[in-house]
Design a protein around this motif. Structure first.
Motif, mmCIF file in Angstrom:
data_model
loop_
_atom_site.group_PDB
_atom_site.id
_atom_site.type_symbol
_atom_site.label_atom_id
_atom_site.label_comp_id
_atom_site.label_asym_id
_atom_site.label_seq_id
_atom_site.Cartn_x
_atom_site.Cartn_y
_atom_site.Cartn_z
ATOM 1 N N GLY A 2 -50.845 39.083 60.972
ATOM 2 C CA GLY A 2 -49.736 38.389 61.653
ATOM 3 C C GLY A 2 -48.524 39.279 61.903
ATOM 4 N N LYS A 3 -48.729 40.594 61.931
ATOM 5 C CA LYS A 3 -47.606 41.525 62.113
ATOM 6 C C LYS A 3 -46.909 41.296 63.454
ATOM 7 N N SER A 4 -47.718 41.187 64.503
ATOM 8 C CA SER A 4 -47.117 40.997 65.837
ATOM 9 C C SER A 4 -46.417 39.645 65.922
ATOM 10 N N THR A 5 -47.012 38.629 65.307
ATOM 11 C CA THR A 5 -46.390 37.295 65.342
ATOM 12 C C THR A 5 -45.042 37.350 64.622
ATOM 13 N N LEU A 6 -45.002 38.053 63.479
ATOM 14 C CA LEU A 6 -43.745 38.167 62.737
ATOM 15 C C LEU A 6 -42.716 38.965 63.548
ATOM 16 N N PHE A 29 -57.192 44.640 65.429
ATOM 17 C CA PHE A 29 -56.682 45.794 66.189
ATOM 18 C C PHE A 29 -56.183 45.420 67.583
ATOM 19 N N THR A 30 -55.529 44.289 67.670
ATOM 20 C CA THR A 30 -54.902 43.923 68.945
ATOM 21 C C THR A 30 -53.802 44.935 69.252
ATOM 22 N N THR A 31 -53.056 45.309 68.231
ATOM 23 C CA THR A 31 -51.975 46.282 68.424
ATOM 24 C C THR A 31 -52.534 47.680 68.165
HETATM 25 N N1 LIG Z 1 -51.553 29.660 61.160
HETATM 26 C C1 LIG Z 1 -50.947 30.807 61.342
HETATM 27 N N2 LIG Z 1 -51.488 31.729 62.138
HETATM 28 C C2 LIG Z 1 -50.824 32.891 62.314
HETATM 29 C C3 LIG Z 1 -49.597 33.172 61.676
HETATM 30 N N3 LIG Z 1 -49.213 34.407 62.027
HETATM 31 C C4 LIG Z 1 -50.146 34.887 62.861
HETATM 32 N N4 LIG Z 1 -51.116 33.967 63.046
HETATM 33 C C5 LIG Z 1 -52.305 34.112 63.883
HETATM 34 O O1 LIG Z 1 -53.086 35.201 63.400
HETATM 35 C C6 LIG Z 1 -53.712 35.866 64.485
HETATM 36 C C7 LIG Z 1 -53.361 37.349 64.449
HETATM 37 O O2 LIG Z 1 -51.979 37.475 64.679
HETATM 38 P P1 LIG Z 1 -51.304 38.849 65.122
HETATM 39 O O3 LIG Z 1 -49.835 38.619 65.070
HETATM 40 O O4 LIG Z 1 -51.889 39.330 66.387
HETATM 41 O O5 LIG Z 1 -51.779 39.747 63.919
HETATM 42 P P2 LIG Z 1 -51.613 41.343 63.760
HETATM 43 O O6 LIG Z 1 -51.454 41.620 62.316
HETATM 44 O O7 LIG Z 1 -50.540 41.835 64.654
HETATM 45 O O8 LIG Z 1 -53.024 41.815 64.250
HETATM 46 P P3 LIG Z 1 -53.479 43.296 64.734
HETATM 47 O O9 LIG Z 1 -52.449 43.800 65.708
HETATM 48 O O10 LIG Z 1 -54.790 43.068 65.375
HETATM 49 O O11 LIG Z 1 -53.565 44.101 63.506
HETATM 50 C C8 LIG Z 1 -53.231 35.174 65.759
HETATM 51 O O12 LIG Z 1 -54.206 34.256 66.168
HETATM 52 C C9 LIG Z 1 -51.972 34.451 65.300
HETATM 53 O O13 LIG Z 1 -51.689 33.300 66.065
HETATM 54 C C10 LIG Z 1 -49.039 32.155 60.826
HETATM 55 O O14 LIG Z 1 -47.986 32.290 60.216
HETATM 56 N N5 LIG Z 1 -49.761 31.013 60.692
#
Ligand SMILES: Nc1nc2c(ncn2[C@@H]2O[C@H](COP(=O)(O)OP(=O)(O)OP(=O)(O)O)[C@@H](O)[C@H]2O)c(=O)[nH]1
Ligand SMILES: [Mg+2]
Length: 351
Positions: A172-176, A192-194
């Protein structure tokens, strides 16, 4: 994000000195009056805080300063060539390639507006006025301008950030990042979206805070597995490491330990940095019943611990407040890793 690039820099050539003689009515033997050529322009590398990476240099790989103008009649100096400044982001390290092919560090640009000379312009040649002596009052010679220095330069960016979000894929790094800054990285539920570091800024009342998402680490990132290793160097100059863990993982404590080992194997001193653990996705129904146990087992790590949902905003304000407080403490307390002191190296110009 372009964070490595090779360029060629060349100082402007010096203008040629002029060979000429004063020829005027009623002054039959006016003597030499050829002026000096102007010096060639220098090439500088300058930090620009508005730049995030080196992509500006991608199109044009050769940077040549203006040559000096030739000397004029009447002992006139030629105009100096204009200097050339190459803008780079803060955190750029400059290496200069020696004749043996080795890249020697020249400077580490960590301050906004910092300027480093990378190629000197050639000196202008002397006009024939300077060659006149008692024995030779009609000097039929003038100096040629020197060639400007030319170097091959390797630039490598190591981001200078306040905090880095690190974690496994999908944590959830990108979401945060998009919840706390204006950055809008791609979010998707596949790993590995990012694939490149992404920067965002938290607007503070007194100053802004730069946050980076580092592409996900995997087991063995330090030996170049996955994408992580390529980008771990961007973690080196951050003040705070945010370990973002996925609360849905059944092995959350091991997740943290493995991430920590990953960093330690890359560079042991990274583990000495200030850290905060953020357990994400606490909004998920299946997680709620496990939260107490998770808290207990993570508390043993004796580290700032926050439970958040980047998706619905739970705990995000507390997280940002705590993170900014920790970054602020470090800036005041001087715990920050100081930039490495590099020797300034001045190689001889190419013949
Ligand atoms: N339920 C829920 N889902 C989340 C939360 N944060 C992220 N997600 C979900 O988790 C998935 C991955 O989120 P990203 O933010 O893309 O995760 P990331 O760590 O950036 O992923 P990479 O870039 O691939 O390493 C997505 O489907 C988001 O919607 C959260 O707090 N709650
Ligand atoms: Mg991402």
């Amino acid at each position: 994000m372009i964070d490595k690039i090779e360029i060629v820099v060349r100082g402007g050539n010096g203008g040629d000195g002029l060979m000429s003689f004063r020829r005027e009515k009623y002054i039959p033997f006016g003597g030499p009056d050829g002026g000096n050529g102007g010096n060639g322009g220098n090439v500088f590398i300058v930090t620009d805080s508005s730049l995030l990476d080196l992509s500006l240099l991608k199109q044009k790989r050769e940077f040549i300063a203006e040559s000096g103008h030739g000397g004029g009649k009447g002992s006139k100096h030629g105009k100096k060539g204009m200097d050339l400044s190459i803008p780079v982001p803060i955190g750029t390290m400059i290496y200069i390639r020696t004749e043996s092919g080795e890249d020697k560090p020249l400077a580490d640009m960590v301050i906004s507006g910092e300027k480093v000379l990378v190629a000197k312009g050639g000196r202008g040649g002397l006009g024939n006025v300077h060659f006149a002596t008692g024995a030779n009052q009609v000097p039929r010679l003038a100096g040629k301008g020197e060639l400007g220095e030319e170097y091959q330069i390797y630039l490598e960016l190591k981001l200078v950030t306040d905090m880095c979000l690190i974690g496994y894929p999908n944590s959830g790094k990108s979401t945060l990042l998009s919840a706390i800054t204006e950055a809008r990285p791609r979010i998707a539920d596949y790993p590995f979206t990012t694939r490149q570091p992404v920067l965002g800024v938290i607007r503070g009342s007194r100053r802004d805070f730069v946050v980076a998402e580092i592409p996900a680490l995997t087991k063995g990132a330090y030996v170049n597995k996955g994408l992580g290793h390529e980008f771990l160097r961007h973690v080196e100059r951050t003040k705070l490491l945010v370990y973002l863990l996925d609360s849905a993982s059944p092995t959350i404590v091991e997740d943290f330990t493995r991430l920590n080992e990953e960093l330690a194997t890359y560079r042991p001193d990274l583990c000495q940095k200030a850290k905060i653990i953020a357990v994400n996705k606490v909004d998920m129904p299946q997680v709620k019943s496990r939260l107490r146990d998770m808290k207990q087992s993570l508390n043993h790590l004796d580290m700032p611990l926050l439970f958040i949902s980047a998706l619905d905003g739970q705990g995000i304000t507390e997280f940002v407040t705590r993170a900014i407080e920790m970054v602020g403490l470090m800036s005041e307390g001087g715990q920050e890793v100081s930039p490495p002191v590099l020797t300034v190296f001045h190689p001889k110009p190419k013949k």
